[in-house]
Design an enzyme around this catalytic site. Sequence first.
Site, PDB file in Angstrom:
ATOM      1  N   GLU A 153       0.879  -1.168   0.000  1.00 41.27           N
ATOM      2  CA  GLU A 153       0.000   0.000   0.000  1.00 41.27           C
ATOM      3  C   GLU A 153       0.915   1.216   0.000  1.00 41.27           C
ATOM      4  OE1 GLU A 153      -3.900   1.508  -0.265  1.00 41.27           O
ATOM      5  OE2 GLU A 153      -3.096  -0.526  -0.447  1.00 41.27           O
ATOM      6  N   GLU A 189      -0.838   9.545  -5.578  1.00 37.38           N
ATOM      7  CA  GLU A 189       0.323   8.667  -5.552  1.00 37.38           C
ATOM      8  C   GLU A 189       0.678   8.176  -6.953  1.00 37.38           C
ATOM      9  OE1 GLU A 189      -1.636   7.633  -1.324  1.00 37.38           O
ATOM     10  OE2 GLU A 189      -1.603   6.062  -2.863  1.00 37.38           O
ATOM     11  N   ASP A 225      -7.498   2.309   2.518  1.00 41.67           N
ATOM     12  CA  ASP A 225      -7.099   1.049   3.129  1.00 41.67           C
ATOM     13  C   ASP A 225      -8.248   0.052   3.139  1.00 41.67           C
ATOM     14  OD1 ASP A 225      -4.451   2.056   3.895  1.00 41.67           O
ATOM     15  OD2 ASP A 225      -5.555   3.308   5.291  1.00 41.67           O
TER      16      ASP A 225
END
Length: 433
Positions: free
Chosen positions: A230, A261, A414
Amino acid sequence: MGQPGSTARRWVNACVDVVLSGVKLLQALGLRSGKGRDHAVLHSRKDLEEAFAHFMAQGAAAERFFSDQEAFHTIAQAASESPGAQHYVGGNAALIGQKFAANTDLQVLLCGPVGPKLHELLDDNIFVPPESLQEVDEFHLILEYQAGEEWGPFKAPHASRFIFSHDLSNGAMNALEVFVSSLEEFRPDLVVLSGLHMLAGRGEELQRKRLLEVVNSLSDIPAGVPVHLELASMTDRELMRSVVHQQVFPAVTSLGLNEQELLFLSQAVSGPHAGISSWDGVPDVGMVSDILFWILKEHGRSESRASDLTRVHFHTLAYHILATVDGHWANQLAAVAAGARVAGTQACATEAIDTSRVTLRAPQEFMTSHSEVGTRVVLDPSKPVEQWHRGGVTFHFTPVLVCKDPVRTVGLGDAISAEGLFYSEAHLATGFE
């Protein structure tokens, strides 16, 4: 993967999230809305004020390291005592582990810095080795804002959050040794790695040393045990380049990341569409698809490359894409749909999708590529998951029913990754005899 009674491991990072209104905290600290400006590292309250304004104006999630320990502890105390502040399990690894443990009978081993408050908050199905326990918790401050919320001249287009911390334990990745020593006894079916972004601001020498230790630790994991990374928010381009090039990417099986990201990764290593400075509204599906394809083609498994990377799960507010190298994964349709479903339910804090509380922001039609001739896809409401193929990679796309007034935004990524992993089926050999 994800069968009842099986085991899974999460490491490393773990902390306590202090979640509260960003605008109210900054006002309580006597800060005023001035100009918005990004800072790779926060050195002062002024930097915090400018960085929060910068990302709030974009409605974009971000995470930064606060370098001044004394100033951070003063702010953290004010945040913890602020009316409405809530304390939750924090850290990508702990959150993914918590998601698994709370909804299944999976046994989870968490190797990360666990203080007394975090230990109290963790699910009973999460085991923490004694070596991971510490006397003081690491606190991360989660400054949330709602869509349309204003702070001076800034107005948030979307609900999101700004995260900052002075986290030394996770930054030093002190759980590495505990992870290696407990590997044989626990015998995981899945390893989830996180916390590499916490190396930012720790100095190039420590970064190189710890990344090398990460790669060496991953090499101790038996063949056939999938490893999910992750990624989380990064601001250090050299660190990102090191993660990509120093054998971290080839050592993991699966990757999870969001739009910030993904773009930063491409910018750091000169990938597709690296010239754009930021996404303009909802990230363009064709551009996202180009970058995902490039990641798997340049750094994923192929006949000429010894790499384990065969899966990338991309999530943004409006839609998700699961890209997989053909022949290595199954059940992708269910996996990407499950991730999108949990995004809507968790944000609204409901057991099922409440149609009165969600909206659709995904593009109704899009091109599957911009760097080569792609195909035009028009969404079919009766077929919410679209699929296409490109050069040995299969893409599964699904829109997200976005919560209009989210109860909590932190931890959504998450939860999405955990849900997607739970439904994914990896075509890998058994790891332990």
